[in-house]
Design a protein around this motif. Structure first.
Motif, PDB file in Angstrom:
ATOM      1  N   GLU A 164       0.873  -1.751   0.222  1.00 32.15           N
ATOM      2  CA  GLU A 164      -0.387  -0.148   0.548  1.00 32.15           C
ATOM      3  C   GLU A 164       1.090   1.135   0.182  1.00 32.15           C
ATOM      4  OE1 GLU A 164      -3.774  -0.188   1.842  1.00 32.15           O
ATOM      5  OE2 GLU A 164      -2.791  -1.239   3.706  1.00 32.15           O
ATOM      6  N   GLU A 165       2.070   1.416   1.027  1.00 33.19           N
ATOM      7  CA  GLU A 165       2.597   2.421   0.581  1.00 33.19           C
ATOM      8  C   GLU A 165       2.910   3.009  -0.244  1.00 33.19           C
ATOM      9  OE1 GLU A 165       2.329   0.318   4.814  1.00 33.19           O
ATOM     10  OE2 GLU A 165       3.140  -0.677   2.387  1.00 33.19           O
ATOM     11  N   PHE A 166       3.704   2.184  -1.568  1.00 28.49           N
ATOM     12  CA  PHE A 166       4.174   1.955  -2.632  1.00 28.49           C
ATOM     13  C   PHE A 166       3.326   2.771  -3.478  1.00 28.49           C
ATOM     14  CE2 PHE A 166       5.009   1.068  -7.171  1.00 28.49           C
ATOM     15  CZ  PHE A 166       5.907   1.185  -7.839  1.00 28.49           C
TER      16      PHE A 166
ATOM     17  N   CYS B 124      -4.694   5.805  -6.505  1.00 26.00           N
ATOM     18  CA  CYS B 124      -6.527   6.540  -5.636  1.00 26.00           C
ATOM     19  C   CYS B 124      -6.947   5.080  -4.971  1.00 26.00           C
ATOM     20  CB  CYS B 124      -6.853   7.437  -6.538  1.00 26.00           C
ATOM     21  SG  CYS B 124      -8.871   7.937  -5.768  1.00 26.00           S
TER      22      CYS B 124
ATOM     23  N   ARG C  35      13.088  -0.980  -8.463  1.00 24.70           N
ATOM     24  CA  ARG C  35      13.621  -1.294  -6.842  1.00 24.70           C
ATOM     25  C   ARG C  35      14.314  -2.068  -6.267  1.00 24.70           C
ATOM     26  NH1 ARG C  35       8.239   1.049  -3.400  1.00 24.70           N
ATOM     27  NH2 ARG C  35       9.748   1.231  -1.350  1.00 24.70           N
TER      28      ARG C  35
ATOM     29  N   LEU D 290       0.094   4.600  -2.974  1.00 28.14           N
ATOM     30  CA  LEU D 290       0.100   5.719  -1.961  1.00 28.14           C
ATOM     31  C   LEU D 290       0.919   7.016  -2.957  1.00 28.14           C
ATOM     32  CD1 LEU D 290      -1.088   4.019   1.484  1.00 28.14           C
ATOM     33  CD2 LEU D 290      -2.847   5.487  -1.030  1.00 28.14           C
ATOM     34  N   ALA D 291       2.669   6.129  -2.566  1.00 21.53           N
ATOM     35  CA  ALA D 291       3.203   7.341  -2.776  1.00 21.53           C
ATOM     36  C   ALA D 291       3.830   7.610  -4.336  1.00 21.53           C
ATOM     37  CB  ALA D 291       4.891   6.461  -2.059  1.00 21.53           C
ATOM     38  N   ASN D 292       2.953   6.522  -4.947  1.00 22.66           N
ATOM     39  CA  ASN D 292       2.879   7.004  -6.516  1.00 22.66           C
ATOM     40  C   ASN D 292       1.244   7.252  -6.827  1.00 22.66           C
ATOM     41  OD1 ASN D 292       5.834   5.776  -8.074  1.00 22.66           O
ATOM     42  ND2 ASN D 292       5.133   4.539  -6.127  1.00 22.66           N
ATOM     43  N   GLY D 293       0.758   7.987  -5.624  1.00 20.73           N
ATOM     44  CA  GLY D 293      -0.399   8.833  -6.355  1.00 20.73           C
ATOM     45  C   GLY D 293      -1.911   7.415  -7.481  1.00 20.73           C
TER      46      GLY D 293
ATOM     47  N   LYS E  93       8.729   0.205 -12.488  1.00 20.34           N
ATOM     48  CA  LYS E  93       9.212   0.985 -10.985  1.00 20.34           C
ATOM     49  C   LYS E  93       9.607   0.524  -9.778  1.00 20.34           C
ATOM     50  CE  LYS E  93       8.613   5.280  -8.838  1.00 20.34           C
ATOM     51  NZ  LYS E  93       7.892   6.885  -8.757  1.00 20.34           N
TER      52      LYS E  93
END
Length: 332
Positions: A247-249, A256, A332, A251-254, A328
């Protein structure tokens, strides 16, 4: 039994009419006639806009009205006042979005509902005002019809003819090729209701003259996000690789939640998928298997070549956006 349906035949309304017909009810439809006007040629149709043509219903009597499209409190009030002396029961299809706090682990029908904030206009058709507008509509129905008013609060309505594209997104995605990006939230709660289950139950409420306020979602037993994803893959016979993404990834990438990735909600909103449904079940709400909903949705969308048919704007990840996110992530 004489039934008045306020609403169109895009989705829920068409199933309501179908079930009422199966019970040999006399049905009258009141809507603008803009969607699927050719459906149900044998059913009486009164063409009009509820905002200005509600007078067309005066002088008629029905045992019950089912209102599937009351989105603004003023129009609901106008409809209720016009029908209060001509209809035995007013069934208002509201929304689970009416609750002001979606964080509790269990929300029942007595949980507080939303109000418009200072400065918000009840005529503004925005996502920010949707829940409060529906809650205000509920209050108008109960103020006018009192004990003859029925409030039904469904969550995400799914199944064949769903125009929202939200549940349909996952069925379409597994029918297409390529890796499938899913949030890594396997135990997140999911509550949905097949439009046919909801429609049949609405007709049952009218037939039995049951009243009250009801949460109307399913299934009976708790459902997890991973179960929905796995069942979509199974029913569509998909061999696509499922890639769980934190989820963090996302949300960090916009990305919704809920709209761009349907059924995914942040943890602080999980209460929206933990509604207490015991009251509705005790009054006859039943649920078809998830497999059936997925299979019937697949059969419906397959007629239109789902791979080429885009979801409504803003719903679901585009294939290009999904590919970009996966690339992306791999970098990582």
């Amino acid at each position: 039994m004489k039934l008045l349906l306020i609403g169109g035949t895009t989705f829920l309304g068409r199933h309501v009419v179908q079930y009422a017909q199966e019970k040999s009810w006399e049905v009258t439809m009141f809507n603008r006639g803009r969607t699927n006007p050719e459906l149900f040629p044998e059913v009486e149709k009164i063409r009009g806009d509820r905002d200005r043509d509600i007078h067309l219903l005066k002088g008629r009597n029905w045992d019950a009205v089912i209102d599937t499209c009351g989105y603004f409190p003023q129009q609901v009030e106008k409809s209720a006042r016009a029908l209060v002396d001509h209809v035995g029961q007013y069934i208002f299809v509201s929304s689970a979005s009416v609750y002001s706090d979606l964080s509790p682990s269990k929300i029942n029908e007595d949980t507080a509902t939303a109000h418009l904030d200072v400065g918000q206009n009840p005529n503004d058709n925005t996502p920010e005002t949707y829940g409060a507008r529906k809650a205000l509509g509920e209050r108008e129905v109960l103020a006018v019809f009192q004990e003859r008013g029925v409030i039904v609060r469904p969550g995400l309505i799914v199944g064949p003819y769903d125009p929202s594209g939200r549940f349909t997104y996952w069925v379409e995605r597994f029918l297409a090729d390529g890796k499938v990006l899913v949030p890594a939230v396997p135990d997140a709660p999911v509550q949905i209701i097949d439009a046919r289950d909801l429609a049949e139950w609405l007709v049952k409420l009218a037939a039995n003259q049951m009243t009250g306020i009801f949460n109307a979602v399913g299934p009976k037993e708790p459902l997890r996000f991973a179960e929905v994803i796995d069942k979509c893959a199974e029913v569509t016979n998909s061999n696509n690789e499922i890639v769980g993404v934190a989820e963090e990834f996302l949300l960090a990438n916009g990305v919704c939640p809920w709209m761009q990735i349907p059924l995914w909600l942040p943890r602080e909103l999980w209460g929206m998928c933990r509604l207490d449904i015991r009251k509705a079940i005790s009054c006859g709400l039943e649920f078809m298997p998830l497999r059936t909903t997925i299979a019937d949705t697949m059969n419906w969308i397959s007629k239109d070549n789902p791979v080429a048919r885009p979801s409504p704007p803003g719903v679901g990840l585009t294939r290009q956006r999904e590919k970009e996110l996966l690339e992306k992530l791999s970098e990582r």
